[in-house]
Write an enzyme that holds these catalytic residues in place. Structure first.
Site, PDB file in Angstrom:
ATOM      1  N   ASP A 181       0.850  -1.182   0.000  1.00 15.64           N
ATOM      2  CA  ASP A 181       0.000   0.000   0.000  1.00 15.64           C
ATOM      3  C   ASP A 181       0.893   1.242   0.000  1.00 15.64           C
ATOM      4  OD1 ASP A 181      -2.129   1.764   0.504  1.00 15.64           O
ATOM      5  OD2 ASP A 181      -3.122   0.300   1.818  1.00 15.64           O
ATOM      6  N   ASP A 210      -2.893   4.696  -2.341  1.00 16.47           N
ATOM      7  CA  ASP A 210      -3.826   5.371  -1.448  1.00 16.47           C
ATOM      8  C   ASP A 210      -4.280   6.717  -2.032  1.00 16.47           C
ATOM      9  OD1 ASP A 210      -4.918   5.326   1.339  1.00 16.47           O
ATOM     10  OD2 ASP A 210      -3.754   7.165   1.524  1.00 16.47           O
ATOM     11  N   GLU A 218      -6.888   3.859  -5.233  1.00 15.62           N
ATOM     12  CA  GLU A 218      -8.048   4.252  -4.440  1.00 15.62           C
ATOM     13  C   GLU A 218      -8.455   5.649  -4.886  1.00 15.62           C
ATOM     14  OE1 GLU A 218      -9.488   4.883   0.155  1.00 15.62           O
ATOM     15  OE2 GLU A 218      -7.594   5.690  -0.527  1.00 15.62           O
ATOM     16  N   HIS A 250     -10.870  -1.638   5.209  1.00 13.40           N
ATOM     17  CA  HIS A 250     -10.577  -1.153   6.556  1.00 13.40           C
ATOM     18  C   HIS A 250     -11.185   0.217   6.850  1.00 13.40           C
ATOM     19  CE1 HIS A 250      -7.854   0.734   3.845  1.00 13.40           C
ATOM     20  NE2 HIS A 250      -7.516   1.599   4.777  1.00 13.40           N
ATOM     21  N   ASP A 251     -11.830   0.821   5.874  1.00 15.23           N
ATOM     22  CA  ASP A 251     -12.475   2.118   6.088  1.00 15.23           C
ATOM     23  C   ASP A 251     -13.997   2.005   6.123  1.00 15.23           C
ATOM     24  OD1 ASP A 251      -9.999   3.459   5.967  1.00 15.23           O
ATOM     25  OD2 ASP A 251     -10.128   3.653   3.784  1.00 15.23           O
TER      26      ASP A 251
HETATM   27  C1  GLC Z   1      -7.300   6.074   2.491  1.00 16.05           C
HETATM   28  C2  GLC Z   1      -7.078   4.942   3.465  1.00 16.05           C
HETATM   29  C3  GLC Z   1      -7.493   5.411   4.823  1.00 16.05           C
HETATM   30  C4  GLC Z   1      -6.624   6.590   5.204  1.00 16.05           C
HETATM   31  C5  GLC Z   1      -6.659   7.684   4.135  1.00 16.05           C
HETATM   32  C6  GLC Z   1      -5.555   8.664   4.325  1.00 16.05           C
HETATM   33  O1  GLC Z   1      -8.626   6.426   2.368  1.00 16.05           O
HETATM   34  O2  GLC Z   1      -7.760   3.802   3.047  1.00 16.05           O
HETATM   35  O3  GLC Z   1      -7.440   4.395   5.792  1.00 16.05           O
HETATM   36  O4  GLC Z   1      -7.067   7.114   6.429  1.00 16.05           O
HETATM   37  O5  GLC Z   1      -6.521   7.174   2.850  1.00 16.05           O
HETATM   38  O6  GLC Z   1      -4.321   8.088   4.023  1.00 16.05           O
END
Ligand code: GLC
Ligand code: CA
Length: 544
Positions: free
Chosen positions: A96, A196, A246, A320-321
């Site tokens: 990641d 990310d 993402e 995880h979010d």
């Molecule tokens: C993404 C991750 C999350 C994190 C954010 C900032 O959305 O999945 O867990 O808090 O980015 O890095």
């Protein structure tokens, strides 16, 4: 045929997966210890969320060193062992990469703080006075997106936590550093990457107030983002590897651009529109039951749209979010098993690459913590306060946090029925969900009717049937609010996937050709074409 269309990715949140030294935190040897379980499930890649040195303000998404392992998670040797052992089982690792921002503890930021101009240009600093914030943008975790540094007389931008400073991608040196990090991990034997919030990297030329929103329209899918990704992929030497971006509040058009193979950007994208169908007016902190019509429309729009544009979706409900899908879109009670299987069916048979988030394959649920001290996530803790400042009672704020907290997806993996669900012999860093005596992996791996066995079947089917990995898709019954339905086809083989999204019966008029089609899969024992689907029934028919 792209080499990743028949693959399945399993997401591991190492901190909550398996603890081997009793300190209450999951670790890399814990992942190695569970590889046989993952091999049995049949997954091809493991995406591990960040385990790099970090103050852990945002559970590792605040990276202080991109080329090392946080000792809490293990050592570089532990990672090399994991890579080697995974490889023996035909499993590749995806790391990641948090490249939109670094922790303020990162040496780059520390040097910037100490006055080094070179490193100040690694971030987004604006000269100014403490009473004049550069823009009115709002951080994704609540509060202003800028922080003032009196010693420097400058503000810095942080779209996330105040300890997550946004990198300046305009600076070619920053881009070269990040590409170097990719080459470093590739040389270690890493097989793919997850990026990310990578559609936020390109900021506008001019910084101005947003009078319509929180600022995101100025930096989301920003002006140079496609060029930066192309450059990163080329300079990082990762073209052809499996990658997923993402994409925060993105658009279909941009995701086609990110994933069209001819453009050499990414292999697939996570988009989140389908996970906002229970946000009232787009606000995560206002509860609403899921709007099934919106959900169906979004799936149809993204699936058919990405197909038309030669793009490729990552398919998922959980990470995880996110709260646990079975609690959110299914039924934790009477139809727990049926709804968990139905949700798996709905995504796994679509066009794209399925992601299974640890515990989803055994139907793990939300945590239902009752007190704010049980929560750990910085976003939940911030919003518990913000909601009360906005006039909610503590009980109302708690109810919202219970349903929306990211910690719902971060509780320890439920391995068995022993203390702390077999996750640790110590005290877990976050509580275990109290249903672990009933919901755990040990109880499911050998049970042919379990959620686990059903997921295992879904993974295997993708490898056995080209129509699943490569077929075309079209959505059906678009006006029926209860039924999520689509057809897949490839040459002469065809599938009809029917999912009842509700806890009541859903009548369905099957076209004649499907009335005596074969049953490929179902989540009820006597699955067959019928005049109605049972509560949360999933039925997959096939014609050859
Ligand atoms: C993404 C991750 C999350 C994190 C954010 C900032 O959305 O999945 O867990 O808090 O980015 O890095
Ligand atoms: Ca540990």
């Amino acid at each position: 045929m792209a080499n990743f269309h028949d693959k399945v990715v399993y997401q591991i949140y190492p901190k909550s997966f398996c603890d081997t030294n009793g300190d209450g935190l999951g670790d890399l040897p814990g992942v190695t210890a569970r590889l046989d379980y993952l091999k049995d499930l049949g997954v091809d890649y493991l995406w591990l969320t960040p385990f790099f040195p970090s103050p852990q303000r945002d559970n590792g998404y605040d990276v202080a060193d991109y080329r090392a392992i946080d000792p809490r998670f293990g050592t570089m040797e532990d990672l090399e062992t994991l890579i080697r052992e995974a490889d023996k089982r035909g499993i590749g690792l995806m790391l990641d990469m948090v490249f939109n921002h670094t922790s303020t503890a990162h040496p780059w930021f520390q040097k910037a703080l100490a006055g080094d101009r070179k490193y100040q240009d690694y971030y987004i600093f604006k000269d100014g006075s403490p009473d004049k914030i550069p823009t009115n943008w709002v951080s994704k975790f609540g509060g202003p997106a800028w922080e003032y540094l009196p010693a420097l007389g400058k503000w810095y931008l942080h779209l996330f936590d105040v300890t997550q400073a946004d990198l300046n991608w305009e600076n070619p040196e920053v881009r070269a550093e990040l590409a170097g990090i990719l080459r470093f991990w590739k040389d270690k034997g890493i097989k793919g990457f997850r990026f990310d919030v990578v559609n936020l990297i390109s900021k506008p030329e001019v910084y101005e107030d947003d009078h319509q929103g929180d600022g995101r329209r100025f930096y989301t899918d920003g002006r140079n983002v496609h060029r930066y990704l192309q450059e990163l992929v080329a300079a990082g030497g990762i073209d052809g590897m499996i990658t997923v971006g993402e994409m925060s509040s993105t658009s279909l058009e941009n995701c086609i651009g990110y994933t069209d193979p001819d453009r050499h950007e990414l292999t697939m994208t996570f988009s989140f529109h389908h996970l906002k169908v229970d946000y009232r007016n787009g606000d995560k902190w206002t509860l609403m039951p899921a709007d099934h019509m919106a959900l169906k429309n979004l799936f149809a729009q993204w699936q058919e749209g990405m197909q038309a544009g030669h793009g490729w979706n990552a398919l998922f409900w959980c990470n995880h979010d996110q709260p646990r899908a079975v609690s959110r879109f299914g039924d934790e009670g009477r139809y727990w098993k049926e709804s968990a299987k139905m949700l798996g069916t709905a995504t796994h048979l679509m066009r794209g690459t399925p992601y299974i988030f640890q515990g989803e394959e055994i139907g793990m649920t939300n945590c239902h913590f009752r007190s704010i001290d049980q929560y750990r996530d910085v976003e939940s803790l911030n919003y518990y306060q913000i909601l009360q400042q906005q006039g909610k009672s503590s009980a109302e704020a708690m109810e919202i946090i219970q349903q929306r907290s990211r910690d719902n997806g971060r509780t320890p993996m439920q391995w068995d029925g022993t203390t702390h669900a077999g996750f640790t012999t110590g005290t877990p860093w976050i509580g275990v969900v109290d249903n672990y005596p009933a919901i755990n992996a040990a109880a499911q791996v050998d049970d042919p009717d379990s959620v686990y066995s059903y997921y295992k079947k879904l993974v295997a089917l993708r490898k056995q049937h080209r129509v699943i990995s490569e077929g075309q898709i079209e959505f059906l019954y678009k006006d029926d609010p209860d039924l999520l339905a689509y057809r897949r086809w490839d040459g002469d083989s065809q599938l009809l996937v029917l999912c009842n999204l509700t806890g009541h019966e859903a009548p369905v008029q099957l076209p004649a050709q499907w009335q005596d089609a074969g049953v490929l899969l179902g989540n009820y024992p006597d699955a067959a074409p019928a005049a109605a689907l049972r509560p949360y029934e999933a039925l997959v028919l096939s014609l050859d």
